[in-house]
Design an enzyme around this catalytic site. Structure first.
Site, PDB file in Angstrom:
ATOM      1  N   TRP A 192      13.909 -10.159  32.147  1.00 16.78           N
ATOM      2  CA  TRP A 192      14.640 -10.941  30.993  1.00 16.78           C
ATOM      3  C   TRP A 192      14.435 -12.463  31.547  1.00 16.78           C
ATOM      4  CZ3 TRP A 192      20.152 -12.706  31.685  1.00 16.78           C
ATOM      5  CH2 TRP A 192      21.010 -13.293  30.686  1.00 16.78           C
TER       6      TRP A 192
ATOM      7  N   ASP B 165      21.768  -5.575  37.469  1.00 22.88           N
ATOM      8  CA  ASP B 165      22.081  -6.341  36.172  1.00 22.88           C
ATOM      9  C   ASP B 165      22.275  -5.173  35.212  1.00 22.88           C
ATOM     10  OD1 ASP B 165      22.415  -7.337  33.739  1.00 22.88           O
ATOM     11  OD2 ASP B 165      20.521  -8.674  33.817  1.00 22.88           O
TER      12      ASP B 165
ATOM     13  N   LYS C 249      26.692  -5.624  24.491  1.00 18.57           N
ATOM     14  CA  LYS C 249      25.841  -4.458  23.659  1.00 18.57           C
ATOM     15  C   LYS C 249      27.055  -3.205  23.244  1.00 18.57           C
ATOM     16  CE  LYS C 249      22.752  -7.396  25.350  1.00 18.57           C
ATOM     17  NZ  LYS C 249      21.786  -8.350  24.533  1.00 18.57           N
TER      18      LYS C 249
END
Ligand code: LMR
Length: 397
Positions: free
Chosen positions: A129, A210, A245
């Site tokens: 990312w 993460d 999310k």
């Protein structure tokens, strides 16, 4: 005093939203930012979230300052989601945890804290990312990379990652995507995680997970298996979780930073440092998103409803990914994108190069980041054929 200042480029992911909104073509498609969209391309507010908000409204709660570490109920709820309820680390109070401003906030506070107590560099996967790089650089850390993805096999490059780990200096921070690797969608198997855990321990590295997509891979429990394994194996480690999310709470900015320490008194000390960082940055995190998450998870019926909604999002993504791959192979010039079916989570790593991505954007108004990552959740039955045609044209030309 502003004479020397230059104009920085937009963020590689969020900048796409700006370009997309300026595009006047009605057929344009946004496959950029990782946010779930329904079958009609609309953003989704989960019905469990709406109901939790209604309950919160009825309770007429005050809006006083929460503690610096955040909403205590939420933090406990989050730790149970990540580590599993009744986990020994929770009982032993060995986890220093704070509510964070999304997953990004957790990564940043974690990075700053690590920099305060240790001097090692950080290692990120190639690719990763893009914001990881900025976060750790902004925290003043030296950023290095380890191989993760094989362009040839379109899969996880386990051997090269292991070889890289063997060369990392002790006390380095190694960033691991707990599930649904962003951007590739390619995860280690459980057996590979076991070996990674041993190697990371042997080389005295500090794992920093993460965890932004819990529930988007297989399910809540399986997606947490790497973190739970590492916890079991006695790592001192960091976990940044995001509820953007899986609860669809993107704009509420709700996440957690959890740091596993050797004992309760160390956890207390670590937490005191985290609190000081929070106080000097934004004083404390906001209430609303955290209250929503804890209300849902603590109510049996809302929890059930949320799990069903999560399953619905997960299967829509799985089905539309399959449909995309099938259409590409059947209808148009036998393009083999079958490797995408192995990928998990919201994204597919298409293998399209920068030139092809830009051609898709210019010629068809289809927006993806330059690395060829596709937000599969942006596909639906109305735009699928258009995207498939465009991709096959671009690949053939
Ligand atoms: C993404 O990768 O698209 C998301 O995680 C959104 C973001 O913050 O970049």
């Amino acid at each position: 005093m502003f004479n020397q200042i230059d104009l920085l480029p937009d963020d590689p992911i969020f900048g796409l939203n700006i370009l997309f909104s300026q595009d006047t073509r009605p057929e344009k498609v946004n496959l950029g930012i990782g946010a779930y969209k329904d079958e009609w391309g609309n953003p989704v507010v989960l019905s469990s979230v709406r109901k939790a908000e209604q309950l919160l409204l009825e309770q007429k709660l005050d809006k006083e300052y929460p503690p610096m570490e955040g909403v205590v109920d939420f933090i406990q709820t989050s730790l149970k989601l990540v580590f599993g309820s009744n986990h020994f680390l929770l009982k032993d109070k060995r986890i220093a945890a704070i509510q964070s401003v999304g997953g990004t906030g957790a990564l940043r506070i974690g990075a700053e804290f690590y920099k305060e107590i240790a001097s090692g560099p950080v290692f990120l996967s190639t690719p990763t990312w893009p914001n990881h790089l900025q976060i750790f650089r902004s925290a003043g850390m030296q950023v290095n990379f380890y191989p993760y993805y094989s362009e040839e096999t379109h899969g996880f490059d386990f051997d090269r990652m292991c070889a890289a780990i063997r060369t990392m200096p002790p006390k380095s921070l190694i960033i691991l995507h707990a599930c649904c690797h962003n951007p590739t969608g390619v995860d280690p198997t459980f057996e590979q995680w076991k070996i990674l855990s041993e190697l990371i321990k042997e080389h005295q590295l500090v794992p920093f997970f993460d965890f932004a997509y819990q529930g988007f891979g297989a399910n809540l429990e399986q997606d947490a298996q790497a973190i739970r394994l590492f916890a079991e194996e006695g790592h001192e480690m960091f976990v940044a979780s995001s509820y953007s999310k899986n609860f669809g709470l993107y704009g509420e900015r709700v996440g957690t930073l959890a740091i596993v320490t050797p004992d309760a008194s160390t956890a207390l000390k670590v937490k005191s440092h985290l609190k000081q960082r929070i106080r000097s940055s934004y004083s404390m995190p906001p209430l609303h998103g955290a209250r929503i998450v804890s209300t849902i998870v603590q109510s049996l019926s809302l929890q059930q409803e949320w799990l069903q909604e999560l399953e619905k999002m997960r299967s829509r993504i799985r089905n539309i990914r399959k449909a995309f791959v099938n259409r590409l192979s059947e209808a148009y010039c036998a393009l083999d994108f079958s490797f995408m079916n192995e990928q998990l989570g919201m994204f597919s790593f298409s293998g399209l190069d920068e030139k092809q991505v830009l051609a898709l954007r210019d010629q068809y108004g289809i927006y993806t980041p330059l690395n060829g990552r596709i937000n599969v959740a942006g596909l639906n039955s109305s735009n699928l054929d258009y995207v498939v045609q465009a991709v096959s044209q671009i690949v053939k030309s």
